[in-house]
Scaffold this active site. Structure first.
Site, PDB file in Angstrom:
ATOM      1  N   GLY A   5      -4.098   7.071  -2.042  1.00 32.26           N
ATOM      2  CA  GLY A   5      -3.008   7.521  -3.124  1.00 32.26           C
ATOM      3  C   GLY A   5      -3.787   7.996  -4.440  1.00 32.26           C
ATOM      4  O   GLY A   5      -4.008   9.211  -4.626  1.00 32.26           O
ATOM      5  N   SER A   6      -3.959   7.184  -5.272  1.00 33.50           N
ATOM      6  CA  SER A   6      -4.509   7.563  -6.559  1.00 33.50           C
ATOM      7  C   SER A   6      -5.907   8.144  -6.384  1.00 33.50           C
ATOM      8  O   SER A   6      -5.999   9.054  -7.230  1.00 33.50           O
ATOM      9  CB  SER A   6      -4.604   6.309  -7.653  1.00 33.50           C
ATOM     10  OG  SER A   6      -5.000   5.270  -7.158  1.00 33.50           O
ATOM     11  N   GLY A  59       3.752  -2.423  -2.901  1.00 30.22           N
ATOM     12  CA  GLY A  59       4.577  -2.102  -3.989  1.00 30.22           C
ATOM     13  C   GLY A  59       4.148  -1.008  -5.090  1.00 30.22           C
ATOM     14  O   GLY A  59       5.029   0.028  -5.598  1.00 30.22           O
ATOM     15  N   PHE A  60       2.970  -0.932  -5.160  1.00 31.51           N
ATOM     16  CA  PHE A  60       2.364  -0.028  -6.277  1.00 31.51           C
ATOM     17  C   PHE A  60       1.225   0.778  -5.989  1.00 31.51           C
ATOM     18  O   PHE A  60       0.349   0.183  -5.309  1.00 31.51           O
ATOM     19  CB  PHE A  60       2.441  -0.783  -7.706  1.00 31.51           C
ATOM     20  CG  PHE A  60       3.517  -1.361  -8.152  1.00 31.51           C
ATOM     21  CD1 PHE A  60       4.841  -0.680  -8.799  1.00 31.51           C
ATOM     22  CD2 PHE A  60       3.889  -2.541  -7.860  1.00 31.51           C
ATOM     23  CE1 PHE A  60       5.889  -1.387  -9.142  1.00 31.51           C
ATOM     24  CE2 PHE A  60       4.983  -3.267  -8.163  1.00 31.51           C
ATOM     25  CZ  PHE A  60       6.015  -2.620  -8.621  1.00 31.51           C
ATOM     26  N   GLY A  61       0.834   1.933  -6.578  1.00 28.30           N
ATOM     27  CA  GLY A  61      -0.170   2.427  -6.289  1.00 28.30           C
ATOM     28  C   GLY A  61      -1.244   2.141  -7.577  1.00 28.30           C
ATOM     29  O   GLY A  61      -0.921   1.551  -8.371  1.00 28.30           O
ATOM     30  N   GLY A  62      -2.489   2.531  -7.157  1.00 28.08           N
ATOM     31  CA  GLY A  62      -3.459   2.219  -8.378  1.00 28.08           C
ATOM     32  C   GLY A  62      -3.774   0.679  -8.348  1.00 28.08           C
ATOM     33  O   GLY A  62      -4.399   0.588  -9.794  1.00 28.08           O
ATOM     34  N   MET A  95      -2.922  -4.306   4.830  1.00 24.94           N
ATOM     35  CA  MET A  95      -2.727  -3.815   3.556  1.00 24.94           C
ATOM     36  C   MET A  95      -3.761  -4.468   2.523  1.00 24.94           C
ATOM     37  O   MET A  95      -4.285  -5.534   2.891  1.00 24.94           O
ATOM     38  CB  MET A  95      -1.312  -4.456   3.012  1.00 24.94           C
ATOM     39  CG  MET A  95       0.076  -3.604   3.289  1.00 24.94           C
ATOM     40  SD  MET A  95       0.101  -2.042   3.105  1.00 24.94           S
ATOM     41  CE  MET A  95      -0.155  -2.012   1.088  1.00 24.94           C
ATOM     42  N   HIS A 153       5.464   4.674   5.929  1.00 22.29           N
ATOM     43  CA  HIS A 153       5.328   3.223   5.718  1.00 22.29           C
ATOM     44  C   HIS A 153       6.518   2.738   5.098  1.00 22.29           C
ATOM     45  O   HIS A 153       6.695   2.896   3.866  1.00 22.29           O
ATOM     46  CB  HIS A 153       3.946   3.246   4.634  1.00 22.29           C
ATOM     47  CG  HIS A 153       3.985   1.703   4.421  1.00 22.29           C
ATOM     48  ND1 HIS A 153       2.799   1.503   3.484  1.00 22.29           N
ATOM     49  CD2 HIS A 153       3.978   0.586   4.797  1.00 22.29           C
ATOM     50  CE1 HIS A 153       2.752   0.183   3.377  1.00 22.29           C
ATOM     51  NE2 HIS A 153       3.361  -0.255   4.274  1.00 22.29           N
ATOM     52  N   SER A 175      -1.270   9.239  -0.014  1.00 17.57           N
ATOM     53  CA  SER A 175       0.189   8.852  -0.326  1.00 17.57           C
ATOM     54  C   SER A 175       0.595   9.365  -1.463  1.00 17.57           C
ATOM     55  O   SER A 175       0.156   9.600  -2.450  1.00 17.57           O
ATOM     56  CB  SER A 175       0.084   7.307  -0.567  1.00 17.57           C
ATOM     57  OG  SER A 175       1.125   6.757  -1.400  1.00 17.57           O
ATOM     58  N   MET A 194      10.423   2.261  -0.143  1.00 17.77           N
ATOM     59  CA  MET A 194      10.616   1.120  -0.788  1.00 17.77           C
ATOM     60  C   MET A 194      11.982   1.004  -1.293  1.00 17.77           C
ATOM     61  O   MET A 194      12.383   1.995  -1.611  1.00 17.77           O
ATOM     62  CB  MET A 194       9.392   0.777  -2.138  1.00 17.77           C
ATOM     63  CG  MET A 194       8.071   1.108  -1.844  1.00 17.77           C
ATOM     64  SD  MET A 194       7.166   0.822  -3.320  1.00 17.77           S
ATOM     65  CE  MET A 194       5.514   1.327  -2.601  1.00 17.77           C
ATOM     66  N   MET A 197       8.490  -0.101   3.486  1.00 20.63           N
ATOM     67  CA  MET A 197       8.368  -1.606   2.641  1.00 20.63           C
ATOM     68  C   MET A 197       9.676  -1.824   2.478  1.00 20.63           C
ATOM     69  O   MET A 197      10.250  -1.810   1.476  1.00 20.63           O
ATOM     70  CB  MET A 197       7.355  -1.246   1.590  1.00 20.63           C
ATOM     71  CG  MET A 197       5.915  -1.329   1.942  1.00 20.63           C
ATOM     72  SD  MET A 197       5.102  -0.568   0.665  1.00 20.63           S
ATOM     73  CE  MET A 197       5.326   1.083   0.872  1.00 20.63           C
ATOM     74  N   HIS A 235       1.407  10.427   3.760  1.00 26.07           N
ATOM     75  CA  HIS A 235       1.726   8.888   3.906  1.00 26.07           C
ATOM     76  C   HIS A 235       2.915   8.903   2.942  1.00 26.07           C
ATOM     77  O   HIS A 235       2.622   9.148   1.603  1.00 26.07           O
ATOM     78  CB  HIS A 235       0.463   8.243   3.472  1.00 26.07           C
ATOM     79  CG  HIS A 235       0.799   6.801   3.726  1.00 26.07           C
ATOM     80  ND1 HIS A 235       0.771   6.044   4.689  1.00 26.07           N
ATOM     81  CD2 HIS A 235       1.236   5.764   2.689  1.00 26.07           C
ATOM     82  CE1 HIS A 235       0.704   4.614   4.445  1.00 26.07           C
ATOM     83  NE2 HIS A 235       1.323   4.443   3.123  1.00 26.07           N
ATOM     84  N   ASP A 286      -4.667   0.497   3.652  1.00 30.30           N
ATOM     85  CA  ASP A 286      -3.764   0.983   2.640  1.00 30.30           C
ATOM     86  C   ASP A 286      -3.785   0.086   1.405  1.00 30.30           C
ATOM     87  O   ASP A 286      -3.489  -0.967   1.286  1.00 30.30           O
ATOM     88  CB  ASP A 286      -2.442   1.264   3.212  1.00 30.30           C
ATOM     89  CG  ASP A 286      -1.342   1.801   2.227  1.00 30.30           C
ATOM     90  OD1 ASP A 286      -1.916   2.399   1.204  1.00 30.30           O
ATOM     91  OD2 ASP A 286      -0.090   1.642   2.320  1.00 30.30           O
ATOM     92  N   GLY A 287      -4.325   0.814   0.124  1.00 31.24           N
ATOM     93  CA  GLY A 287      -4.483   0.124  -1.005  1.00 31.24           C
ATOM     94  C   GLY A 287      -5.720   0.052  -1.623  1.00 31.24           C
ATOM     95  O   GLY A 287      -6.776  -0.481  -1.154  1.00 31.24           O
ATOM     96  N   GLY A 288      -5.966   0.886  -2.702  1.00 28.30           N
ATOM     97  CA  GLY A 288      -7.378   0.607  -3.274  1.00 28.30           C
ATOM     98  C   GLY A 288      -8.331   1.401  -2.642  1.00 28.30           C
ATOM     99  O   GLY A 288      -9.494   1.220  -2.903  1.00 28.30           O
ATOM    100  N   ASP A 345       5.814   6.407   1.162  1.00 33.24           N
ATOM    101  CA  ASP A 345       5.881   4.952   1.088  1.00 33.24           C
ATOM    102  C   ASP A 345       7.279   4.808   0.621  1.00 33.24           C
ATOM    103  O   ASP A 345       7.844   5.146  -0.206  1.00 33.24           O
ATOM    104  CB  ASP A 345       5.068   4.501  -0.259  1.00 33.24           C
ATOM    105  CG  ASP A 345       3.460   4.492   0.095  1.00 33.24           C
ATOM    106  OD1 ASP A 345       3.200   3.659   1.247  1.00 33.24           O
ATOM    107  OD2 ASP A 345       2.789   4.926  -0.478  1.00 33.24           O
TER     108      ASP A 345
END
Ligand code: DX5
Ligand code: ZN
Length: 224
Positions: free
Chosen positions: A199-200, A144-147, A139, A68, A12, A39, A70, A35, A177-179, A37
């Site tokens: 992402g991160s 809303g946010f990475g990390g 999800m 993606h 991402s 938003m 959002m 990817h 997606d996420g973490g 994002d």
């Protein structure tokens, strides 16, 4: 048949340097897609890119674009991302009034179609219409946010989607997606995911290419 899907890694760019997007996409050239994002500061409390960015990254040609969305009003807004050249367009079930009609419209425009679920959204309403989609995005953070930290409580949802796709004989990709990181990817793969957004984990690594390979190998070792 759905369990044989190859593992794919979609970094991402939410976590990339926005002043150097083209180079940041080149940095992940060994991935399977980029990817993006999108938003709108309404569906989620953050604002990123729109269809123009998708169009430019698609035109760069380094990787297919996995958009993606959002955003609210998916029924009205999502087709522009297919027209912008995204290889896949994923909208949120919570933001679509008529998800079947929208999926068919996006397919007509020539893109693959994903449907995304926030963590608190159950998958059951989708189970009878899985055949309308190419991908379900589970999800594993609040969007809303990475990390953020991977929500372990989403593993049963990943399993239910995979099992439902198998019993309906639908060739579905299950994206998480996420973490997603070296610490969490094995459990997501074991639960049945085949497509991993990171992402991160990728953009904070010194060697993004090596990180993509490590994530892909770990996931492949835990698919069954
Ligand atoms: C969150 C986005 C994710 C995000 C993932 O709303 O949908 O794609 O970039 O970032 P990490 O991998 O850092 O959780
Ligand atoms: Zn995302």
């Amino acid at each position: 048949m759905s369990t044989t899907r190859p593992v794919t890694i979609h970094p991402s760019i939410l976590n990339a340097d926005f002043l150097r997007i083209g180079a940041e996409v080149e940095r992940i050239a060994g991935a399977d897609a980029v990817h993006v994002d999108v938003m709108d500061n309404h569906f989620v409390p953050n604002l990123t890119f729109g269809a123009t960015m998708v169009e430019q990254i698609a035109r760069q040609g380094t990787l297919p674009v996995d958009a993606h969305l959002m955003i609210e009003n998916a029924d009205r807004e999502a087709p522009a991302y297919a027209e912008a050249g995204a290889a896949s367009v994923t909208f949120h079930l919570e933001a679509a009034a008529a998800p079947i009609r929208l999926a068919r419209e996006l397919h007509r425009l020539g893109t693959r179609v994903g449907v995304a679920l926030r963590p608190a959204t159950p998958v059951e309403p989708l189970l009878d219409i899985l055949g309308e989609f190419d991908m379900v995005l589970v999800m594993t953070v609040e969007p809303g946010f990475g990390g953020q930290s991977f929500l372990e409580g989403m593993l049963p949802k990943i399993q239910r989607v995979r099992q439902a796709a198998a019993s309906a004989d639908v060739d579905l990709s299950v994206q998480v997606d996420g973490g997603v990181s070296r610490e969490t990817i094995a459990r997501a793969a074991e639960a049945g995911a085949d497509c991993f957004v990171a992402g991160s984990a990728v953009y904070r690594a010194d060697d993004a290419a090596a990180e993509i390979t490590a994530l892909r190998d770990l996931a492949a070792a835990h698919r069954h």
